[in-house]
Design a protein around this motif. Structure first.
Motif, PDB file in Angstrom:
ATOM      1  N   ASN A 188       0.839  -1.195   0.000  1.00 58.86           N
ATOM      2  CA  ASN A 188       0.000   0.000   0.000  1.00 58.86           C
ATOM      3  C   ASN A 188       0.881   1.255   0.000  1.00 58.86           C
ATOM      4  N   ALA A 189       0.252   2.418   0.106  1.00 61.34           N
ATOM      5  CA  ALA A 189       0.990   3.691   0.030  1.00 61.34           C
ATOM      6  C   ALA A 189       2.056   3.793   1.118  1.00 61.34           C
ATOM      7  N   LYS A 190       1.808   3.163   2.268  1.00 60.59           N
ATOM      8  CA  LYS A 190       2.784   3.201   3.364  1.00 60.59           C
ATOM      9  C   LYS A 190       3.886   2.152   3.196  1.00 60.59           C
ATOM     10  N   GLY A 191       3.733   1.284   2.193  1.00 54.60           N
ATOM     11  CA  GLY A 191       4.725   0.231   1.972  1.00 54.60           C
ATOM     12  C   GLY A 191       4.423  -1.054   2.718  1.00 54.60           C
ATOM     13  N   ASN A 192       3.242  -1.135   3.325  1.00 54.13           N
ATOM     14  CA  ASN A 192       2.859  -2.351   4.047  1.00 54.13           C
ATOM     15  C   ASN A 192       2.408  -3.425   3.072  1.00 54.13           C
ATOM     16  N   ARG A 193       2.813  -4.652   3.352  1.00 52.93           N
ATOM     17  CA  ARG A 193       2.409  -5.770   2.502  1.00 52.93           C
ATOM     18  C   ARG A 193       0.938  -6.081   2.700  1.00 52.93           C
ATOM     19  N   MET A 194       0.236  -6.321   1.590  1.00 54.50           N
ATOM     20  CA  MET A 194      -1.176  -6.696   1.619  1.00 54.50           C
ATOM     21  C   MET A 194      -1.314  -7.997   0.823  1.00 54.50           C
ATOM     22  N   PHE A 195      -1.703  -9.060   1.504  1.00 54.96           N
ATOM     23  CA  PHE A 195      -1.728 -10.391   0.911  1.00 54.96           C
ATOM     24  C   PHE A 195      -3.104 -10.728   0.344  1.00 54.96           C
TER      25      PHE A 195
END
Length: 110
Positions: free
Chosen positions: A43-50
């Motif tokens: 996402n925009a914050k760089g968090n992984r989304m599975f």
């Protein structure tokens, strides 16, 4: 291993995934870096989304590494060979279904 994740979601956070598998988020991040089969979005914050597809692949990795005792290299090899076997099975099933249709047509003409 049966994991509990809310159904119907398009993406799961790394925290949700780690909790569902009862492992640390760092292990999920490590597996993400080691296994090409995992392709989480960021996402925009760089968090992984599975995605649900990533979850299926994580279940397979978990099964191989944690339950069957594969090394990471062994699991990678198994996954690559497994993909080829799955494709081969799919091709065989498709051919058999085509043959079934042809046989059914011949039977109906008798």
């Amino acid at each position: 291993m049966h994991i509990e994740l809310p159904p119907g979601k398009r993406y799961y956070s790394i925290g949700e995934v780690a909790k569902a598998f009862d492992v640390n988020a760092s292990l999920i991040r490590f597996w993400d870096s080691e296994f090409d089969i995992l392709k989480p979005k960021k996402n925009a914050k760089g968090n992984r989304m599975f995605t649900p597809e990533d979850i299926k692949n994580l279940q397979l990795i978990y099964h191989l590494v944690k339950e069957r005792g594969f090394t990471l290299e062994g699991a990678k090899i198994h996954l690559k060979e497994g993909q080829k076997k799955t494709l081969d099975k799919f091709e065989i099933i498709s051919k058999l279904e085509a043959i079934k249709v042809q046989l059914t047509n011949i039977k109906n003409e008798l």
